[in-house]
Write an enzyme that holds these catalytic residues in place. Structure first.
Site, PDB file in Angstrom:
ATOM      1  N   TRP A 344       0.903  -1.192  -0.023  1.00  0.00           N
ATOM      2  CA  TRP A 344       0.232  -0.065   0.067  1.00  0.00           C
ATOM      3  C   TRP A 344       0.954   1.227   0.073  1.00  0.00           C
ATOM      4  O   TRP A 344       0.725   2.239  -0.621  1.00  0.00           O
ATOM      5  CB  TRP A 344      -1.027  -0.121   1.411  1.00  0.00           C
ATOM      6  CG  TRP A 344      -1.949   1.243   1.453  1.00  0.00           C
ATOM      7  CD1 TRP A 344      -3.011   1.442   0.744  1.00  0.00           C
ATOM      8  CD2 TRP A 344      -1.422   2.251   2.097  1.00  0.00           C
ATOM      9  NE1 TRP A 344      -3.461   2.677   1.310  1.00  0.00           N
ATOM     10  CE2 TRP A 344      -2.395   3.284   1.926  1.00  0.00           C
ATOM     11  CE3 TRP A 344      -0.353   3.056   2.821  1.00  0.00           C
ATOM     12  CZ2 TRP A 344      -2.520   4.781   2.561  1.00  0.00           C
ATOM     13  CZ3 TRP A 344      -0.198   4.271   3.357  1.00  0.00           C
ATOM     14  CH2 TRP A 344      -1.466   4.922   3.247  1.00  0.00           C
ATOM     15  N   HIS A 345       1.988   1.197   0.614  1.00  0.00           N
ATOM     16  CA  HIS A 345       2.788   2.424   0.929  1.00  0.00           C
ATOM     17  C   HIS A 345       3.569   2.540  -0.508  1.00  0.00           C
ATOM     18  O   HIS A 345       3.838   3.739  -0.651  1.00  0.00           O
ATOM     19  CB  HIS A 345       3.754   2.064   1.655  1.00  0.00           C
ATOM     20  CG  HIS A 345       3.286   2.261   3.192  1.00  0.00           C
ATOM     21  ND1 HIS A 345       2.647   1.324   3.848  1.00  0.00           N
ATOM     22  CD2 HIS A 345       3.363   3.389   4.129  1.00  0.00           C
ATOM     23  CE1 HIS A 345       2.350   1.747   5.048  1.00  0.00           C
ATOM     24  NE2 HIS A 345       2.602   2.950   5.372  1.00  0.00           N
ATOM     25  N   GLY A 346       3.720   1.723  -1.305  1.00  0.00           N
ATOM     26  CA  GLY A 346       4.458   2.062  -2.619  1.00  0.00           C
ATOM     27  C   GLY A 346       4.700   0.844  -3.636  1.00  0.00           C
ATOM     28  O   GLY A 346       4.743  -0.311  -2.890  1.00  0.00           O
ATOM     29  N   PHE A 485       2.024   8.335  -1.225  1.00  0.00           N
ATOM     30  CA  PHE A 485       1.158   7.262  -0.980  1.00  0.00           C
ATOM     31  C   PHE A 485      -0.227   7.520  -1.386  1.00  0.00           C
ATOM     32  O   PHE A 485      -1.035   6.395  -1.280  1.00  0.00           O
ATOM     33  CB  PHE A 485       1.322   6.533   0.315  1.00  0.00           C
ATOM     34  CG  PHE A 485       2.839   6.652   0.703  1.00  0.00           C
ATOM     35  CD1 PHE A 485       3.787   5.938  -0.268  1.00  0.00           C
ATOM     36  CD2 PHE A 485       3.389   6.919   1.953  1.00  0.00           C
ATOM     37  CE1 PHE A 485       5.123   5.891   0.048  1.00  0.00           C
ATOM     38  CE2 PHE A 485       4.772   6.885   2.278  1.00  0.00           C
ATOM     39  CZ  PHE A 485       5.587   6.498   1.166  1.00  0.00           C
TER      40      PHE A 485
END
Length: 485
Positions: A344-346, A485
């Site tokens: 999800w963060h990257g 993000f």
């Protein structure tokens, strides 16, 4: 539009008085907040507004159709359409390049000549079919700011509506306001409909305490961002941009500094967002609770980015089975949840590895953290230091530009000399130490904690922060880390 700039000050100076004059008329209030939020979001790139409006409209419509459906099967169909559209947009803008790059790597290594085209080719083909000139076509997929935040916020509404946990929102404008509420739009907290929508349905009450607490929260967040996070970034960026030029002590110090930089940066945004909302009579959820005084990895994730942690717990970990089906299924669910959280963060393997490290850490300490010995016999400070060191190790992968850079940093930390690096920036270390000691003392049960809670102390602290900002801190327009993000 950044909170810590003059542009936002002018924006809010226009928005706030009008808001105060219309807030007793709910329809006008929501129209004004929605327009203000769309201006705020479109300030970076007005093209982003089409995506924000489109995904919001789909979710709003799907829930209306759910409400009118008479069978569970049909309701599930509308939910699936909502989830597919949300994940489809999120997947294309955030992960299409990552997926294409890795798929082509696999195809080339198994001897196939076929290669997937650049993701930008698909919208360009559609635009070309409508006669758009080549010079006006896209050159790359641009990630819309905060897409992960507003997508998850909107999805939580459709999922909760499907489960019957909330009532259907009939006002389209109010729903658009809920998804786009400008204080928390681009970096959270990720609000639930059960918390924010009811506040948008009535007349927010604004008291003197709301104004005072809101301004206090904004000042603390502003100080964290400008005086601390941006200052730490000067050292962190220097080292992590070219880690091959530095040895052990500089890499350790930069990693330690990044742990605090990302905390100050992200929690600073949250504090400012909550402060702005509070002055308007809205109460947003707490998103950080002194995570670096955590006594276990489970405790850390109960304190760090709380809105995201609880989102994954409620919408992924529990649906997978949580801890209800035995130890090994619990470990599997933790592993899946943490790896997805990392992704999800990257869209990079560094984030996947970061999530996997936290997953393995949680699995390895799952029984230990629940044991009576760990809870009652291991010194609290020792637990806090151990958790902080593990979190720092994982941050290496979060901050490094590539997996190779991350391995280089870790290998040099453990193998190179610690005496060949430049002088330590003492002001940076002093600021971190002051904050860390403050949090450690505040988290305990002692006489000093009661001192911290006295109004006189908080006024003195506010004056000290203002003085530091005026005399020492340098103004800047450095974007918040979590905008990516």
């Amino acid at each position: 539009m950044l909170f810590h700039t003059w542009v936002f000050l002018v924006f809010f100076a226009i928005v706030y008085p009008v808001y105060l004059s219309v807030r007793k008329h709910n329809a006008l209030m929501n129209v004004w907040l929605m327009l203000a939020s769309y201006v705020f979001y479109g300030w970076w790139n007005p093209y982003y507004l089409a995506l924000l409006f489109g995904t919001s409209a789909i979710d709003y419509l799907m829930v209306l159709l759910m409400d009118r459906s008479k069978t569970h099967r049909v309701r599930k169909l509308w939910l699936v359409i909502s989830l597919v559209s949300n994940f489809g947009f999120l997947g294309y803008f955030k992960y299409s390049g990552f997926i294409t790059e890795n798929a082509n790597w696999v195809l080339s290594h198994i001897g196939l000549a076929f290669q997937l085209p650049d993701p930008v080719a698909y919208p360009n083909a559609m635009l070309s079919a409508f006669g758009v000139a080549p010079e006006n076509l896209f050159t790359k997929v641009i990630l819309p700011i905060g897409i992960s935040f507003h997508t998850f916020q909107s999805m939580s509404y459709t999922i909760d509506a499907y489960k019957g946990a909330i009532q259907t929102e009939r006002s389209f404008v109010r729903f658009l306001t809920f998804v786009s509420f400008f204080p928390q739009l681009v970096a959270g907290p990720i609000e639930r409909a059960s918390n924010l929508l009811p506040q948008l349905q009535g007349t927010p009450k604004i008291t003197q305490n709301d104004i005072g607490d809101g301004l206090s929260l904004f000042l603390v967040g502003f100080f964290k961002k400008v005086a601390l996070a941006d200052y730490l970034a000067l050292y962190v960026d220097k080292v992590y941009t070219a880690p091959d030029r530095f040895q052990s002590s500089a890499l350790i110090l930069a990693t330690f500094a990044f742990a605090w930089q990302i905390y100050f940066d992200f929690s600073g945004y949250t504090d400012m967002a909550r402060g702005i909302a509070r002055t308007m009579g809205f109460h947003l959820m707490l998103n950080f609770n002194n995570p670096y005084v955590a006594t276990g990895l489970g405790d850390f994730w109960n304190r760090w980015h709380i809105s995201l942690s609880t989102w994954f717990k409620d919408y992924l970990y529990f649906p997978l089975g949580g801890s209800r089906n035995g130890k090994w299924m619990t470990y599997r669910n933790i592993l899946i949840t943490m790896i997805v959280s990392g992704l999800w963060h990257g869209a990079a393997w560094t984030f996947v590895i970061w999530g996997a490290l936290h997953a393995l850490g949680r699995v390895a300490t799952w029984d230990l953290e629940r044991s009576e010995y760990y809870q009652n016999s291991v010194p609290k400070l020792l637990k806090q230091i151990a958790v902080f060191l593990f979190v720092n190790l994982a941050w290496v992968f979060f901050r490094a530009s590539s997996v190779n850079d991350a391995w280089l940093v870790i290998s040099r930390i453990f193998t190179t000399s610690i005496n060949t690096d430049p002088q330590c920036p003492m002001l940076m270390l002093s600021l971190i130490l002051i904050v860390w000691v403050y949090q450690l003392l505040y988290s305990g049960q002692n006489r000093i904690k009661s001192l911290f809670e006295k109004p006189a102390f908080n006024i003195a602290l506010a004056l000290a922060m203002i003085g530091y900002l005026l005399v020492v801190a340098q103004p800047g327009t450095k974007a918040f880390i979590y905008f990516q993000f």
